[in-house]
Motif scaffolding. Structure first.
Motif, PDB file in Angstrom:
ATOM      1  N   CYS A 240     -25.994  61.715 -17.516  1.00  0.00           N
ATOM      2  CA  CYS A 240     -24.997  62.451 -16.737  1.00  0.00           C
ATOM      3  C   CYS A 240     -23.786  61.574 -16.404  1.00  0.00           C
ATOM      4  CB  CYS A 240     -25.612  63.009 -15.458  1.00  0.00           C
ATOM      5  SG  CYS A 240     -26.063  61.738 -14.263  1.00  0.00           S
ATOM      6  N   ASP A 241     -22.734  62.205 -15.918  1.00  0.00           N
ATOM      7  CA  ASP A 241     -21.523  61.520 -15.462  1.00  0.00           C
ATOM      8  C   ASP A 241     -21.860  60.743 -14.186  1.00  0.00           C
ATOM      9  OD1 ASP A 241     -19.056  60.703 -14.586  1.00  0.00           O
ATOM     10  OD2 ASP A 241     -18.107  62.670 -14.723  1.00  0.00           O
ATOM     11  N   LYS A 242     -21.600  59.440 -14.177  1.00  0.00           N
ATOM     12  CA  LYS A 242     -22.002  58.599 -13.050  1.00  0.00           C
ATOM     13  C   LYS A 242     -20.953  58.523 -11.951  1.00  0.00           C
ATOM     14  CE  LYS A 242     -24.921  55.785 -16.050  1.00  0.00           C
ATOM     15  NZ  LYS A 242     -24.660  56.610 -17.243  1.00  0.00           N
ATOM     16  N   ARG A 243     -19.810  59.136 -12.133  1.00  0.00           N
ATOM     17  CA  ARG A 243     -18.752  59.021 -11.118  1.00  0.00           C
ATOM     18  C   ARG A 243     -19.155  59.581  -9.758  1.00  0.00           C
ATOM     19  NH1 ARG A 243     -13.791  61.287 -14.623  1.00  0.00           N
ATOM     20  NH2 ARG A 243     -15.518  62.603 -15.313  1.00  0.00           N
ATOM     21  N   PRO A 244     -19.778  60.757  -9.670  1.00  0.00           N
ATOM     22  CA  PRO A 244     -20.199  61.229  -8.333  1.00  0.00           C
ATOM     23  C   PRO A 244     -21.175  60.273  -7.651  1.00  0.00           C
ATOM     24  CG  PRO A 244     -20.252  63.027  -9.927  1.00  0.00           C
ATOM     25  CD  PRO A 244     -20.035  61.767 -10.706  1.00  0.00           C
ATOM     26  N   TRP A 245     -22.083  59.700  -8.418  1.00  0.00           N
ATOM     27  CA  TRP A 245     -23.057  58.750  -7.863  1.00  0.00           C
ATOM     28  C   TRP A 245     -22.364  57.498  -7.352  1.00  0.00           C
ATOM     29  CZ3 TRP A 245     -24.715  53.959 -10.126  1.00  0.00           C
ATOM     30  CH2 TRP A 245     -25.833  53.387  -9.507  1.00  0.00           C
ATOM     31  N   LEU A 246     -21.404  56.976  -8.123  1.00  0.00           N
ATOM     32  CA  LEU A 246     -20.665  55.783  -7.703  1.00  0.00           C
ATOM     33  C   LEU A 246     -19.835  56.067  -6.451  1.00  0.00           C
ATOM     34  CD1 LEU A 246     -19.471  54.488 -11.208  1.00  0.00           C
ATOM     35  CD2 LEU A 246     -21.151  53.391  -9.714  1.00  0.00           C
ATOM     36  N   ALA A 254     -15.885  51.292 -12.905  1.00  0.00           N
ATOM     37  CA  ALA A 254     -16.056  52.208 -14.033  1.00  0.00           C
ATOM     38  C   ALA A 254     -17.428  52.006 -14.666  1.00  0.00           C
ATOM     39  CB  ALA A 254     -14.958  51.979 -15.067  1.00  0.00           C
ATOM     40  N   TRP A 255     -18.089  53.122 -14.960  1.00  0.00           N
ATOM     41  CA  TRP A 255     -19.360  53.081 -15.690  1.00  0.00           C
ATOM     42  C   TRP A 255     -19.379  54.313 -16.598  1.00  0.00           C
ATOM     43  CZ3 TRP A 255     -24.682  51.861 -13.005  1.00  0.00           C
ATOM     44  CH2 TRP A 255     -25.658  51.665 -13.986  1.00  0.00           C
ATOM     45  N   PRO A 256     -18.592  54.291 -17.679  1.00  0.00           N
ATOM     46  CA  PRO A 256     -18.432  55.494 -18.504  1.00  0.00           C
ATOM     47  C   PRO A 256     -19.538  55.714 -19.519  1.00  0.00           C
ATOM     48  CG  PRO A 256     -17.065  53.735 -19.362  1.00  0.00           C
ATOM     49  CD  PRO A 256     -17.736  53.181 -18.130  1.00  0.00           C
ATOM     50  N   MET A 257     -20.474  54.759 -19.663  1.00  0.00           N
ATOM     51  CA  MET A 257     -21.494  54.865 -20.712  1.00  0.00           C
ATOM     52  C   MET A 257     -22.543  55.908 -20.330  1.00  0.00           C
ATOM     53  SD  MET A 257     -20.350  51.706 -19.984  1.00  0.00           S
ATOM     54  CE  MET A 257     -19.331  50.484 -20.814  1.00  0.00           C
ATOM     55  N   SER A 258     -22.610  56.976 -21.081  1.00  0.00           N
ATOM     56  CA  SER A 258     -23.595  58.015 -20.798  1.00  0.00           C
ATOM     57  C   SER A 258     -23.767  58.887 -22.032  1.00  0.00           C
ATOM     58  CB  SER A 258     -23.160  58.864 -19.593  1.00  0.00           C
ATOM     59  OG  SER A 258     -21.894  59.463 -19.843  1.00  0.00           O
ATOM     60  N   ARG A 519     -38.825  57.808   2.921  1.00  0.00           N
ATOM     61  CA  ARG A 519     -38.407  59.180   3.192  1.00  0.00           C
ATOM     62  C   ARG A 519     -36.896  59.259   3.415  1.00  0.00           C
ATOM     63  NH1 ARG A 519     -41.622  60.273   7.302  1.00  0.00           N
ATOM     64  NH2 ARG A 519     -40.143  60.737   8.961  1.00  0.00           N
ATOM     65  N   ARG A 520     -36.351  58.264   4.132  1.00  0.00           N
ATOM     66  CA  ARG A 520     -34.905  58.282   4.391  1.00  0.00           C
ATOM     67  C   ARG A 520     -34.102  58.108   3.104  1.00  0.00           C
ATOM     68  NH1 ARG A 520     -33.629  54.936   9.954  1.00  0.00           N
ATOM     69  NH2 ARG A 520     -34.689  56.354  11.365  1.00  0.00           N
ATOM     70  N   HIS A 521     -34.587  57.235   2.217  1.00  0.00           N
ATOM     71  CA  HIS A 521     -33.855  57.010   0.976  1.00  0.00           C
ATOM     72  C   HIS A 521     -33.861  58.255   0.108  1.00  0.00           C
ATOM     73  CE1 HIS A 521     -33.348  55.262  -3.169  1.00  0.00           C
ATOM     74  NE2 HIS A 521     -32.318  54.771  -2.552  1.00  0.00           N
ATOM     75  N   LEU A 522     -34.980  58.952   0.052  1.00  0.00           N
ATOM     76  CA  LEU A 522     -35.039  60.190  -0.716  1.00  0.00           C
ATOM     77  C   LEU A 522     -34.160  61.262  -0.078  1.00  0.00           C
ATOM     78  CD1 LEU A 522     -38.850  60.331  -1.511  1.00  0.00           C
ATOM     79  CD2 LEU A 522     -36.994  59.535  -2.962  1.00  0.00           C
ATOM     80  N   GLN A 523     -34.131  61.297   1.244  1.00  0.00           N
ATOM     81  CA  GLN A 523     -33.283  62.256   1.953  1.00  0.00           C
ATOM     82  C   GLN A 523     -31.817  62.003   1.635  1.00  0.00           C
ATOM     83  OE1 GLN A 523     -33.729  62.100   6.235  1.00  0.00           O
ATOM     84  NE2 GLN A 523     -31.547  62.461   6.459  1.00  0.00           N
ATOM     85  N   ALA A 524     -31.414  60.724   1.615  1.00  0.00           N
ATOM     86  CA  ALA A 524     -30.027  60.375   1.331  1.00  0.00           C
ATOM     87  C   ALA A 524     -29.638  60.767  -0.085  1.00  0.00           C
ATOM     88  CB  ALA A 524     -29.813  58.881   1.537  1.00  0.00           C
ATOM     89  N   SER A 525     -30.597  60.727  -1.012  1.00  0.00           N
ATOM     90  CA  SER A 525     -30.302  61.073  -2.397  1.00  0.00           C
ATOM     91  C   SER A 525     -30.320  62.577  -2.627  1.00  0.00           C
ATOM     92  CB  SER A 525     -31.324  60.412  -3.335  1.00  0.00           C
ATOM     93  OG  SER A 525     -32.599  60.996  -3.157  1.00  0.00           O
ATOM     94  N   GLY A 526     -30.691  63.353  -1.596  1.00  0.00           N
ATOM     95  CA  GLY A 526     -30.705  64.799  -1.739  1.00  0.00           C
ATOM     96  C   GLY A 526     -32.034  65.349  -2.183  1.00  0.00           C
ATOM     97  N   ALA A 527     -33.027  64.488  -2.403  1.00  0.00           N
ATOM     98  CA  ALA A 527     -34.317  64.969  -2.889  1.00  0.00           C
ATOM     99  C   ALA A 527     -35.114  65.643  -1.783  1.00  0.00           C
ATOM    100  CB  ALA A 527     -35.124  63.808  -3.465  1.00  0.00           C
ATOM    101  N   VAL A 528     -34.916  65.221  -0.526  1.00  0.00           N
ATOM    102  CA  VAL A 528     -35.690  65.747   0.581  1.00  0.00           C
ATOM    103  C   VAL A 528     -34.751  66.240   1.663  1.00  0.00           C
ATOM    104  CG1 VAL A 528     -37.433  65.205   2.310  1.00  0.00           C
ATOM    105  CG2 VAL A 528     -37.527  64.120   0.088  1.00  0.00           C
TER     106      VAL A 528
END
Length: 557
Positions: A240-246, A254-258, A519-528
């Motif tokens: 996937c496009d890494k720009r939203p994650w960055l 820049a991390w355009p490799m995908s 749990r907090r890390h998963l929550q921050a990533s949107g998983a929980v």
């Protein structure tokens, strides 16, 4: 010609026995990263010496040969010095001209002859006021090039394929994403929780690297031990496009490799042979290949980059180093300072820096190599919906449908979309269900026709989103208390009690802090979903809302 003539030496080394050549290759894998460092500590040299079965002095000798040489494997061979009798005597500026002209002129579809290339080198040397090399010297530099690379650059990919996989060697790649290696490691660093900044232990890193360009395509940092989910997350991050994650990390790089890989090259660990990974790869046309048993060098590319990353990690506060001997009296717990998110941010910046640095095996930057490959072979499209893509790599569960939906580990799931399947249900038919262990408040059920997944939430929508490890801890506690028959209500009451104890404890243990941070890390990533949010915000969508929602409306992990 004397026996010390450079041409005789070069050809003699290239014609050495397979055993001697393999020994040089193994040494180069260990020595090359050390030679690229400004300073090689005694600890790093001792670690390399132990791995190669040499003394510290011999390791430093090999590092010196590697630094003085021209980046060839044979630079490490005994008797090869950079300036002595029988060795290379060309100044580095002349060597640089030779490398550049060979890359830009010789390795092209125009296929110029040796004479033409030598004339260009002579002209360039005269322009720079350098002494031009002899023609046979240029011929030796060309003979030392990898035959697959020469064939691909001069005659094309199809012509190069006939040279691949010959002689039991590691298959070569001729384009970006032809083959990607994935591997895990525990990071040599103690991280702290983001509430009290107390040590919680060492996290894990899963990394994917492109064999062609040596670019890092995907990365996952987690407190969870390596699993099929770690692999799926890494593949999703790769495609996937890494720009939203960055941007979420606050990293301006820049991390355009995908893109979607054509093949994955993996070791024989159980998480790499899971049904989830096999089915996901089959779904997306990704070929799975495994290292031959007893040939660890087949995974050398990804292991080497992991080793390089760990060398950089050893510069951070809280490092555990590679072994107790290196650590000495250093108190990693006391010195620990980085949270998991801060470590992710540091790693993202380190990857960007790595992509822009000269790679010893490529004689150019990984980013430059990637760009060349993209210009020649075209870019692979990125995955538009990472959430939908990830579902294809989540762990597989098989269950029969009941009159009230599905029951998985004492938890009921239901949505109105299931009603037609319930009405015509076959009591023997089992459905394929995907579940994300980071958030079991919903599952994805493959339609009977096998064409698409539908999202199915808890039947009791007031239950909080929980992780699979919380669920298992609660189940274990109930059984310790003598509950032979576990029901859903008792299970979620136990989870609430465990969360309350963790949140209100005045002095938490290291394990408790780690569980809370997971749990907090998963929550921050949107998983929980947020477990401490007001009740209305905690409620998942109603069954009507959740029925067969399209994936582009499902939140991103």
């Amino acid at each position: 010609m004397t026996s010390n003539d450079p041409q005789i030496l070069e050809r003699g080394l290239l014609g050495m026995s397979d055993e001697a050549w393999e020994r040089l290759r193994q040494q180069d894998e260990v020595i090359a990263p050390l030679a690229a460092m400004a300073t090689v500590t005694h600890g790093a040299a001792d670690s390399a010496a132990e791995e190669l079965g040499l003394s510290r002095r011999q390791v430093y000798t090999l590092i010196g040969r590697r630094r003085k040489g021209a980046g060839l494997l044979t630079d490490l061979a005994p008797g090869r010095s950079a300036g002595g009798r029988g060795g290379r005597r060309l100044p580095e500026p002349v060597e640089a001209v030779i490398r550049e002209v060979i890359r830009k002129a010789y390795l092209t579809k125009q296929k110029p002859s040796l004479a033409v290339v030598h004339r260009q080198i002579v002209r360039e040397c005269k322009t720079q006021g350098l002494t031009a090399p002899a023609r046979n010297t240029v011929a030796l530099r060309i003979e030392a090039l990898h035959p697959v690379e020469v064939r691909r650059r001069r005659e094309g990919s199809d012509a190069a394929r006939s040279l691949q996989s010959a002689g039991g060697k590691v298959p070569e790649t001729v384009a970006p994403l032809d083959q990607v290696q994935i591997d895990h490691t525990v990071i040599d660093l103690i991280v702290v929780d983001d509430r009290d900044r107390q040590p919680i232990g060492r996290p894990y890193l899963t990394v994917a690297i492109d064999n062609y360009s040596r670019c890092i395509l995907g990365m996952v940092v987690t407190l969870e031990a390596p699993s099929a989910v770690s692999v799926g997350l890494c593949i999703a991050h790769m495609t996937c496009d890494k720009r939203p994650w960055l941007e979420c990390l606050g990293v301006d790089a820049a991390w355009p490799m995908s893109g979607k890989p054509k093949a994955l090259f993996l070791d024989n660990a159980s998480e790499f042979k899971s049904e989830a990974l096999r089915r996901g790869c089959e779904q997306h046309g990704i070929k799975l290949s495994y290292r031959p048993l007893g040939r660890p060098h087949y995974g050398g590319i990804v292991e080497r980059i992991i080793g390089t990353v760990m060398q950089r990690v050893h510069e951070l506060p809280g490092t555990t180093f590679s072994n107790p001997g290196q650590r000495g009296g250093y108190d990693a717990d006391k010195r620990s300072a980085l949270t998991l998110t801060e470590l992710e941010r540091w790693l993202a910046l380190a990857v960007a820096g790595y992509h822009g640095s000269i790679h010893g095996s490529l004689n150019q930057t990984p980013a430059g190599r990637w760009d060349e490959g993209v210009r020649e072979f075209g870019a692979q499209p990125v995955v538009a919906h990472p959430a939908a893509f990830l579902v294809d790599f989540l762990p597989v569960i098989r269950r029969r449908i009941t009159r009230t939906g599905f029951v998985i580990d004492h938890v009921h799931y239901f949505a109105n979309v299931l009603k037609p399947w319930i009405a015509r249900r076959d009591r023997e038919e089992k459905f394929i269900i995907r579940r994300d262990p980071r958030d079991i408040s919903r599952v994805w059920v493959l339609e009977p026709e096998g064409t698409a997944y539908v999202e199915v939430p808890y039947r009791t929508v007031s239950h909080p989103a929980v992780t699979l490890w919380e669920h298992r801890q609660a189940l274990a506690r109930l059984r310790q208390q003598g509950h032979d028959q576990v029901n859903e209500e008792a299970l979620f009451r136990m989870i609430d009690q465990m969360r309350e104890i963790t949140a209100t404890a005045q002095r938490t243990t290291r394990r408790t802090r780690r569980d809370l941070q997971r749990r907090r890390h998963l929550q921050a990533s949107g998983a929980v979903k947020n477990p401490t949010a007001p009740p209305d915000e905690m409620l998942p969508p109603t069954n009507d809302e959740a029925a067969a929602r399209p994936f582009d409306e499902v939140e991103q992990w």
